[in-house]
Enzyme design. Structure first.
Site, mmCIF file in Angstrom:
data_model
loop_
_atom_site.group_PDB
_atom_site.id
_atom_site.type_symbol
_atom_site.label_atom_id
_atom_site.label_comp_id
_atom_site.label_asym_id
_atom_site.label_seq_id
_atom_site.Cartn_x
_atom_site.Cartn_y
_atom_site.Cartn_z
ATOM 1 N N GLY A 105 -149.059 22.475 -50.969
ATOM 2 C CA GLY A 105 -148.613 21.231 -50.360
ATOM 3 C C GLY A 105 -148.762 20.105 -51.370
ATOM 4 N N SER A 148 -146.708 17.146 -51.384
ATOM 5 C CA SER A 148 -145.552 16.266 -51.545
ATOM 6 C C SER A 148 -145.819 14.881 -50.964
ATOM 7 C CB SER A 148 -144.321 16.866 -50.857
ATOM 8 O OG SER A 148 -143.950 18.086 -51.455
ATOM 9 N N ARG A 149 -146.713 14.838 -49.972
ATOM 10 C CA ARG A 149 -147.006 13.579 -49.293
ATOM 11 C C ARG A 149 -148.380 13.687 -48.636
ATOM 12 N NH1 ARG A 149 -143.282 16.559 -46.438
ATOM 13 N NH2 ARG A 149 -141.607 15.559 -47.599
ATOM 14 N N GLY A 150 -148.830 12.605 -48.027
ATOM 15 C CA GLY A 150 -150.030 12.642 -47.208
ATOM 16 C C GLY A 150 -151.303 12.902 -47.969
ATOM 17 N N GLY A 193 -152.596 15.695 -49.288
ATOM 18 C CA GLY A 193 -152.478 16.468 -50.524
ATOM 19 C C GLY A 193 -152.000 15.623 -51.683
ATOM 20 N N TYR A 234 -153.646 26.893 -32.429
ATOM 21 C CA TYR A 234 -153.991 26.061 -33.586
ATOM 22 C C TYR A 234 -155.445 26.263 -33.983
ATOM 23 C CZ TYR A 234 -154.654 21.917 -36.516
ATOM 24 O OH TYR A 234 -154.948 21.061 -37.555
ATOM 25 N N LYS A 287 -156.686 27.331 -37.718
ATOM 26 C CA LYS A 287 -157.559 26.517 -38.570
ATOM 27 C C LYS A 287 -158.887 27.218 -38.819
ATOM 28 C CE LYS A 287 -156.790 23.275 -40.283
ATOM 29 N NZ LYS A 287 -156.051 22.927 -41.518
#
Length: 297
Positions: A25, A27-29, A31, A188, A192
Site C-alpha cells: 500500500g 499510495s495515500r493515507g 502508508g 473484519y 485483522k
C-alpha cells in the site's frame, strides 16, 4: 499536514540512512505518511500498491507517492501489484532487492475493511478482506524472511548490537478477545486478528537475528479515505487524528527512539510516550472535538 514533534526527537540509535523499507500500500493515507517520514530520514522506500492510474474519487497513485518519497530525500521504487497475487508479491520482493541490494524492513500496511454486521456480510467481501489482510500479510512476510536474515547478519558483522536490527511492522490491533469485537463484525475482526497473529509467528521465525517484529495500531480514529467513506464519515473524521501520528510512531519505533520491542502489540500513543512525546494535541484534525477511540482497544 500537522506534525506534532520534530523528526530529530524521534530519531534513535538505529539510522535509516541507506536502509531499504518495503511497504504494502502507500499510495495515500497512513502508508503514504509513513513512507514520506522514513524517506526524510534517508530510507530507500519500495511501495507495492495497485493504484497505477488516478482514481476518480481518491487522491494519489503509487507513482505520485514515490515522487513524494523522493522529494522528502529518499530513494523510491514503485511496484504496481496486488498482495493477493503470488507473482506480484514475489516480483515486489525481487525488484526491491534488485534496485536497492536487499530489504531491511517490511511494513504490512495494505488492508481492506468492511464493518457490515456479521449476519449480513457478503462472502465476496469476506474473501477480499481475508485475501488482502491475512494471506497478503503472511505471504509478504514469508517472502522477505531470507532478506531480513541477511540484513540482520550483516548488521551483526558490521557493528554488533545497536547498529541495526531487521524489522517487520504490521498495522494490526492487539488480540483483544472481548466478545463485542466478534459479534459486531466477525469477518473484519478475523481478518485483522489474522494480521496480528503474523506478528507473533514471524517474531519467533526471525528470533535468530533478533528481528523486531511488532504490530502498531492507532489509539484513535485516523482521518483516511476509508473513514470518510463510512456513513457520516466526514463528521467522524473531525473526531480523528491525522495520519502523521502513525508516521511519527513508526519513525520512533524504527529508529529505536521508543526502545526495542519484539512480538508486541503497540499503539501510536504508547510508542510516542516512550519516545518522550507528551503533547499529542497537534495531531487532531479538529482540536476542539473529542477524539473517537479506535476499535479493538
Amino acid at each position: 499536514m500537522t506534525q506534532n514533534t520534530s523528526a530529530q526527537k524521534l530519531s534513535g540509535p538505529q539510522s535509516l540512512a541507506g536502509r531499504t523499507v518495503l511497504i504494502s500500500g502507500g499510495s495515500r493515507g497512513i502508508g503514504h505518511a509513513i513512507a514520506v517520514a522514513l524517506a526524510a530520514q534517508g530510507a530507500q522506500i519500495a511501495l507495492l500498491a495497485k493504484t497505477d492510474q488516478p482514481h476518480p474519487n481518491l487522491q494519489g497513485t503509487v507513482h505520485t507517492a514515490v515522487a513524494d518519497v523522493e522529494a522528502a530525500g529518499g530513494r523510491g521504487l514503485a511496484v504496481v501489484g496486488d498482495v493477493r497475487r503470488d507473482e506480484d508479491v514475489q516480483r515486489a520482493v525481487g525488484e526491491t532487492v534488485e534496485a536497492f541490494g536487499g530489504i531491511d524492513m517490511l511494513i504490512n500496511n495494505a488492508s481492506a475493511i468492511d464493518l457490515t454486521p456479521t449476519a449480513e456480510l457478503p462472502m465476496k467481501r469476506y474473501d477480499l478482506m481475508h485475501d488482502i489482510n491475512v494471506r497478503g500479510t503472511f505471504h509478504l512476510s514469508q517472502a522477505v524472511v531470507p532478506h531480513l536474515r541477511a540484513s540482520g547478519s550483516a548488521a551483526q558483522a558490521d557493528g554488533g548490537l545497536g547498529s541495526w536490527t531487521p524489522k517487520i511492522l504490521t498495522l494490526a490491533p492487539p488480540l483483544n478477545l472481548d466478545p463485542q469485537w466478534f459479534g459486531k463484525h466477525l469477518g473484519y475482526t478475523m481478518a485483522k486478528y489474522g494480521m496480528s497473529m503474523t506478528t507473533l509467528g514471524f517474531s519467533e521465525v526471525l528470533a535468530d537475528v533478533d528481528a523486531e517484529v511488532n504490530s502498531l495500531w492507532p489509539a484513535t480514529l485516523i482521518d483516511t479515505a476509508a473513514i470518510r467513506a463510512m456513513p457520516d464519515g466526514d463528521a467522524l473524521a473531525q473526531t480523528a487524528r491525522t495520519p502523521q501520528i502513525m508516521a511519527d510512531a513508526v519513525l520512533a519505533l524504527t529508529t529505536g527512539a521508543a526502545g526495542t520491542h519484539r512480538g508486541q502489540f503497540l499503539t501510536d500513543e504508547q510508542v510516542l510516550e516512550a519516545a518522550g512525546v507528551q503533547d499529542l494535541s497537534g495531531y487532531a484534525v479538529d482540536p476542539t472535538m473529542t477524539l473517537t477511540p479506535d476499535i479493538f482497544l
